[in-house]
Design a protein around this motif. Sequence first.
Motif, mmCIF file in Angstrom:
data_model
loop_
_atom_site.group_PDB
_atom_site.id
_atom_site.type_symbol
_atom_site.label_atom_id
_atom_site.label_comp_id
_atom_site.label_asym_id
_atom_site.label_seq_id
_atom_site.Cartn_x
_atom_site.Cartn_y
_atom_site.Cartn_z
ATOM 1 N N UNK A 83 0.845 -1.201 0.000
ATOM 2 C CA UNK A 83 0.000 0.000 0.000
ATOM 3 C C UNK A 83 0.880 1.250 0.000
ATOM 4 N N UNK A 84 2.045 1.167 0.643
ATOM 5 C CA UNK A 84 2.936 2.327 0.693
ATOM 6 C C UNK A 84 3.574 2.614 -0.659
ATOM 7 N N UNK A 85 3.883 1.584 -1.419
ATOM 8 C CA UNK A 85 4.426 1.804 -2.768
ATOM 9 C C UNK A 85 3.389 2.530 -3.619
ATOM 10 N N UNK A 86 2.129 2.113 -3.519
ATOM 11 C CA UNK A 86 1.053 2.766 -4.262
ATOM 12 C C UNK A 86 0.895 4.219 -3.825
ATOM 13 N N UNK A 87 0.812 4.430 -2.518
ATOM 14 C CA UNK A 87 0.625 5.790 -1.996
ATOM 15 C C UNK A 87 1.823 6.682 -2.328
ATOM 16 N N UNK A 88 3.042 6.147 -2.203
ATOM 17 C CA UNK A 88 4.231 6.942 -2.509
ATOM 18 C C UNK A 88 4.269 7.329 -3.988
ATOM 19 N N UNK A 89 3.863 6.411 -4.860
ATOM 20 C CA UNK A 89 3.828 6.705 -6.283
ATOM 21 C C UNK A 89 2.844 7.834 -6.576
ATOM 22 N N UNK A 90 1.638 7.700 -6.051
ATOM 23 C CA UNK A 90 0.609 8.715 -6.296
ATOM 24 C C UNK A 90 0.996 10.038 -5.650
ATOM 25 N N UNK A 91 1.451 10.002 -4.409
ATOM 26 C CA UNK A 91 1.821 11.238 -3.711
ATOM 27 C C UNK A 91 2.986 11.931 -4.397
ATOM 28 N N UNK A 92 3.946 11.153 -4.889
ATOM 29 C CA UNK A 92 5.070 11.733 -5.605
ATOM 30 C C UNK A 92 4.620 12.446 -6.871
ATOM 31 N N UNK A 93 3.704 11.838 -7.608
ATOM 32 C CA UNK A 93 3.183 12.467 -8.826
ATOM 33 C C UNK A 93 2.395 13.729 -8.512
ATOM 34 N N UNK A 94 1.606 13.691 -7.458
ATOM 35 C CA UNK A 94 0.832 14.876 -7.062
ATOM 36 C C UNK A 94 1.781 15.993 -6.636
ATOM 37 N N UNK A 95 2.804 15.661 -5.870
ATOM 38 C CA UNK A 95 3.771 16.668 -5.424
ATOM 39 C C UNK A 95 4.469 17.320 -6.616
ATOM 40 N N UNK A 96 4.837 16.529 -7.612
ATOM 41 C CA UNK A 96 5.489 17.078 -8.809
ATOM 42 C C UNK A 96 4.563 18.053 -9.531
ATOM 43 N N UNK A 97 3.285 17.667 -9.643
ATOM 44 C CA UNK A 97 2.324 18.558 -10.318
ATOM 45 C C UNK A 97 2.137 19.859 -9.541
ATOM 46 N N UNK A 98 2.052 19.761 -8.213
ATOM 47 C CA UNK A 98 1.892 20.965 -7.399
ATOM 48 C C UNK A 98 3.108 21.875 -7.513
ATOM 49 N N UNK A 99 4.298 21.283 -7.533
ATOM 50 C CA UNK A 99 5.523 22.071 -7.703
ATOM 51 C C UNK A 99 5.545 22.768 -9.057
ATOM 52 N N UNK A 100 5.127 22.056 -10.093
ATOM 53 C CA UNK A 100 5.095 22.646 -11.435
ATOM 54 C C UNK A 100 4.094 23.791 -11.489
ATOM 55 N N UNK A 101 2.936 23.602 -10.858
ATOM 56 C CA UNK A 101 1.931 24.668 -10.833
ATOM 57 C C UNK A 101 2.446 25.876 -10.061
ATOM 58 N N UNK A 102 3.090 25.637 -8.932
ATOM 59 C CA UNK A 102 3.622 26.735 -8.126
ATOM 60 C C UNK A 102 4.702 27.489 -8.893
ATOM 61 N N UNK A 103 5.534 26.753 -9.613
ATOM 62 C CA UNK A 103 6.587 27.367 -10.415
ATOM 63 C C UNK A 103 5.983 28.230 -11.519
ATOM 64 N N UNK A 104 4.951 27.698 -12.170
ATOM 65 C CA UNK A 104 4.285 28.437 -13.233
ATOM 66 C C UNK A 104 3.632 29.699 -12.684
ATOM 67 N N UNK A 105 2.940 29.562 -11.552
ATOM 68 C CA UNK A 105 2.298 30.723 -10.935
ATOM 69 C C UNK A 105 3.332 31.755 -10.510
ATOM 70 N N UNK A 106 4.471 31.265 -10.005
ATOM 71 C CA UNK A 106 5.536 32.174 -9.589
ATOM 72 C C UNK A 106 6.105 32.937 -10.765
ATOM 73 N N UNK A 107 6.197 32.298 -11.912
ATOM 74 C CA UNK A 107 6.726 32.975 -13.092
ATOM 75 C C UNK A 107 5.717 33.955 -13.687
ATOM 76 N N UNK A 108 4.447 33.752 -13.408
ATOM 77 C CA UNK A 108 3.410 34.663 -13.929
ATOM 78 C C UNK A 108 3.130 35.822 -12.999
ATOM 79 N N UNK A 109 3.559 35.719 -11.749
ATOM 80 C CA UNK A 109 3.300 36.778 -10.770
ATOM 81 C C UNK A 109 4.071 38.032 -11.154
ATOM 82 N N UNK A 110 3.442 39.196 -10.934
ATOM 83 C CA UNK A 110 4.153 40.441 -11.242
ATOM 84 C C UNK A 110 5.401 40.575 -10.370
ATOM 85 N N UNK A 111 6.445 41.081 -10.972
ATOM 86 C CA UNK A 111 7.711 41.263 -10.251
ATOM 87 C C UNK A 111 7.595 42.511 -9.381
#
Length: 114
Positions: A83-111
């Motif tokens: 169950x931990x391999x499954x959860x770690x796989x899913x959580x890792x993918x979700x974390x990557x997506x959240x990081x990518x979204x945060x990075x994108x939002x950070x690049x779009x934010x006014x300086x």
Amino acid sequence: MEGLSELALDHVAQYFSALSEPSRLRILNYLREGERNVGELAEACECSQANVSRHLSTLAKHGMVVREGRGTAVYYRIADESIYALCDLVCGNVAKRLEAQASLLGSLAPKKKR
């Protein structure tokens, strides 16, 4: 999933449904450290014992945790460590997506001007 019957697909969907509750994921995470009783899990999760018991019942129903009574106490542990391999796989993918979204939002934010 290929080749699974409709009944098997229904069971898989129910299994994933049991993982769709954040409190259940927290409980599984605490059980990663070893077996615990309801009181210990309730304290760790900052939930009532009744609420934790309900979540443990769902996890047990789907074969994720095993219940063992010892005297007046009941202890829970993980039934299948995979169950931990499954959860770690899913959580890792979700974390990557959240990081990518945060990075994108950070690049779009006014300086800010200095």
